[in-house]
Write a protein that holds these residues in place. Structure first.
Motif, short mmCIF file in Angstrom:
data_model
loop_
_atom_site.label_atom_id
_atom_site.label_comp_id
_atom_site.label_asym_id
_atom_site.label_seq_id
_atom_site.Cartn_x
_atom_site.Cartn_y
_atom_site.Cartn_z
N ARG A 378 0.83 -1.21 0.00
CA ARG A 378 0.00 0.00 0.00
C ARG A 378 0.87 1.26 0.00
NH1 ARG A 378 -5.96 -0.24 2.53
NH2 ARG A 378 -6.55 -2.33 1.81
N LYS A 379 2.04 1.18 0.63
CA LYS A 379 2.94 2.32 0.64
C LYS A 379 3.60 2.50 -0.73
CE LYS A 379 6.83 4.33 3.20
NZ LYS A 379 7.78 4.15 4.32
N ARG A 380 3.97 1.36 -1.35
CA ARG A 380 4.63 1.43 -2.66
C ARG A 380 3.68 1.88 -3.75
NH1 ARG A 380 7.80 -4.41 -2.87
NH2 ARG A 380 9.08 -4.14 -0.97
N ASN A 381 2.43 1.44 -3.67
CA ASN A 381 1.47 1.64 -4.75
C ASN A 381 0.39 2.66 -4.39
OD1 ASN A 381 2.90 -0.42 -6.09
ND2 ASN A 381 1.59 -1.99 -5.18
N ILE A 382 0.79 3.75 -3.76
CA ILE A 382 -0.17 4.78 -3.36
C ILE A 382 -0.88 5.33 -4.60
CG2 ILE A 382 -0.43 7.08 -2.35
CD1 ILE A 382 1.90 6.47 -0.52
N GLY A 383 -2.20 5.36 -4.53
CA GLY A 383 -2.98 5.92 -5.63
C GLY A 383 -3.30 4.96 -6.75
N GLN A 384 -2.70 3.78 -6.74
CA GLN A 384 -2.95 2.81 -7.80
C GLN A 384 -4.13 1.90 -7.42
OE1 GLN A 384 0.53 0.64 -9.06
NE2 GLN A 384 1.88 2.43 -8.89
N PRO A 385 -4.94 1.51 -8.41
CA PRO A 385 -6.08 0.64 -8.11
C PRO A 385 -5.62 -0.76 -7.69
CG PRO A 385 -5.79 0.89 -10.49
CD PRO A 385 -4.85 1.86 -9.83
N ARG A 386 -6.38 -1.38 -6.80
CA ARG A 386 -6.07 -2.74 -6.33
C ARG A 386 -7.16 -3.70 -6.81
NH1 ARG A 386 -4.74 0.45 -1.83
NH2 ARG A 386 -6.87 0.25 -1.03
N PRO A 387 -6.77 -4.89 -7.31
CA PRO A 387 -7.78 -5.87 -7.72
C PRO A 387 -8.68 -6.30 -6.56
CG PRO A 387 -5.60 -6.46 -8.56
CD PRO A 387 -5.41 -5.35 -7.59
N PHE A 388 -8.11 -6.32 -5.34
CA PHE A 388 -8.88 -6.67 -4.14
C PHE A 388 -8.31 -5.88 -2.96
CE2 PHE A 388 -9.31 -9.07 -0.19
CZ PHE A 388 -10.68 -9.27 -0.15
N SER A 389 -9.20 -5.35 -2.14
CA SER A 389 -8.78 -4.61 -0.95
C SER A 389 -9.27 -5.32 0.30
CB SER A 389 -9.32 -3.18 -0.98
OG SER A 389 -8.76 -2.44 -2.06
N THR A 390 -8.37 -5.57 1.21
CA THR A 390 -8.73 -6.23 2.47
C THR A 390 -9.68 -5.35 3.27
OG1 THR A 390 -6.61 -7.37 2.57
CG2 THR A 390 -7.83 -7.14 4.64
N PRO A 391 -10.85 -5.88 3.65
CA PRO A 391 -11.79 -5.07 4.44
C PRO A 391 -11.27 -4.82 5.85
CG PRO A 391 -12.57 -7.34 4.25
CD PRO A 391 -11.37 -7.22 3.36
N TRP A 392 -11.73 -3.72 6.42
CA TRP A 392 -11.39 -3.33 7.80
C TRP A 392 -9.88 -3.18 7.99
CZ3 TRP A 392 -14.54 -8.04 7.72
CH2 TRP A 392 -15.90 -7.75 7.63
N PHE A 393 -9.22 -2.68 6.95
CA PHE A 393 -7.79 -2.39 7.07
C PHE A 393 -7.63 -1.19 8.00
CE2 PHE A 393 -3.97 -0.14 5.79
CZ PHE A 393 -3.05 -1.17 5.60
N PRO A 394 -6.64 -1.17 8.91
CA PRO A 394 -5.57 -2.16 9.11
C PRO A 394 -5.86 -3.21 10.19
CG PRO A 394 -5.07 -0.21 10.37
CD PRO A 394 -6.41 0.05 9.72
#
Length: 442
Positions: A378-394
């Motif tokens: 998430r730090k490396r790819n700030i602003g880039q779309p993710r195929p799946f996002s873990t709910p209730w992060f962090p």
């Protein structure tokens, strides 16, 4: 064979149902049938035992949700090895792969097959001398099946997964509707002075839940892995969580706690015989045999992919041979044969249960690193779309990390000598890595 051709020969032919059956099938082996007594003994009461199974599943689910985001961004063959390689570099990637193929994978296959041999000998009333030959014969046959096109192994996985659900459903239904025990309120006075505790009980369930991540080893063969892999891991772990909790409730609702303590590993067989008669016990044995065969198929299908992925990078001795893919079946025949041969040797000359226990510590060390990887990505790819996002992060990945750290600390406290030996096994891979690295650039 050119590198590009090697890559294209691993076809993405596995769909959602194949992936889901691999998650469920590689987790549900024999643990849910034979861990009831040990979990109850450690927990001290039926209510605590049920909570242990539930919380063990929740920790595993948070791990699955975390890896789903990581894996969706790295849909490559090799699973944990591939994640470590991209997150932390080739050295740590190599060590994670080395640990899995040097001991962990073959030892798990050997331990399941060895116990399956014991069940087969008892079921067919054969002499005990047949235990090892039967165990080896089973893994050779399953290995042969997985040398065909991967659709065959996937189809067999679906069939065995459906088959193993039958005894689970039978136990749940009968336990729920015909039991008369208090599944939440029984205390185990017999072991009131035991050194076991709730934490140890959760630890036992986590071992029974282990194996869900192996489907990621087939990331390069799953259709649209960015979507299918997260769905398969999350739904698969959720199904196992529900099944494990309900099976435990059914057994605790049907059999008194003190009886479970005295029965030990025979608890589930006693349940079947009491519920369905002698023939019920034999039918349950068939269900357990099917369950273990399916579990073996999933592991034999997935672990050679780690060998193949590492060999493609020329990180192993005999990499050229281990990276070979059959031109018609597109299967890593040599890598599969190596895993089968290695597991067979363990069955004949070692205690595979002990070897697989030794590697639990190192596996969970790499699990922690993979879970931390979600923060790095998430730090490396700030602003880039993710195929799946873990709910209730962090919160979700933090629970996964704490759960894995719990396993690590527990292992250090309970088996320090085993931990040191497991670290030594991993360390043996270091000179192999540098030798191959030097050879590659010279």
């Amino acid at each position: 064979m050119s590198k590009s051709k090697t890559i294209t020969t691993l076809n993405r032919s596995l769909g959602f149902w194949s992936s889901l059956s691999l998650v469920v099938g590689t987790v549900i082996g024999s643990g849910i049938f034979f861990k009831q007594s040990s979990v109850l003994d450690s927990a001290g009461s039926t209510g605590s035992a049920l909570l242990a199974w539930f919380f063990g599943g929740v920790i595993t689910l948070t791990a699955g949700l975390t890896v789903a985001e990581v894996g969706a961004q790295m849909p490559h063959t090799g699973g944990l090895y591939a994640y470590m390689n991209e997150l932390y570099g080739k050295f740590w990637g190599f060590l994670s792969g080395w640990m899995q193929i040097a001991v962990y994978g073959p030892a798990i296959i050997a331990s399941i097959a060895a116990y399956l041999g014991i069940l087969l000998v008892g079921f067919f009333r054969l002499d005990s001398v047949w235990q090892a030959p039967l165990a080896i014969a089973v893994i050779v046959l399953i290995g042969g099946l997985n040398m065909l096109n991967n659709r065959w192994g996937a189809a067999f996985q679906i069939i065995t997964t459906l088959g193993k659900l039958l005894p689970i459903v039978a136990i749940i239904i009968f336990g729920l509707f015909f039991g008369d025990q208090n599944a939440f309120g029984q205390s185990l006075h017999t072991v009131s002075q035991s050194t076991g505790n709730f934490g140890v009980a959760i630890l036992a369930t986590l071992f029974a839940y282990d194996g869900w991540i192996l489907v990621a080893n087939l990331g390069g063969e799953i259709k649209n892995p960015q979507k299918i892999l997260p769905r398969a891991i999350i739904l698969g772990v959720s199904l196992v969580l529900v099944a494990y909790t309900l099976v435990s409730y059914g057994i605790l609702h049907f059999i008194p706690a003190e009886t479970i303590h005295h029965l030990g590993q025979q608890t589930t067989v006693y349940f079947a015989q009491s519920a369905f008669g002698v023939i019920g016990g034999r039918l349950l044995n068939i269900g357990i045999i099917v369950s273990m065969v399916g579990c073996l198929n999933g592991k034999i299908m997935t672990f050679p992919r780690i060998v193949y992925a590492m060999a493609r990078k020329n990180q192993l001795p005999f990499s050229k041979q281990l990276a070979y893919l059959h031109p018609k079946t597109y299967e890593p025949l040599v890598a599969t044969s190596m895993i089968i041969a290695y597991a067979s040797i363990m069955i004949l000359f070692f205690n595979p249960d002990r070897l697989s226990d030794l590697c639990i510590f190192t596996v969970y060390c790499f699990y922690v690193a993979a879970f931390v990887g979600i923060f790095l990505l998430r730090k490396r790819n700030i602003g880039q779309p993710r195929p799946f996002s873990t709910p209730w992060f962090p919160i979700t990945p933090l629970i996964a990390i704490l759960g894995a750290l719990f396993v690590i600390v527990s292992e250090i406290g309970s088996d320090l000598s085993g931990v040191l030996l497991s670290l030594l096994i991993v360390a043996i891979g270091i000179p192999v890595y540098y030798f191959k690295k030097q050879h590659l650039y010279n």
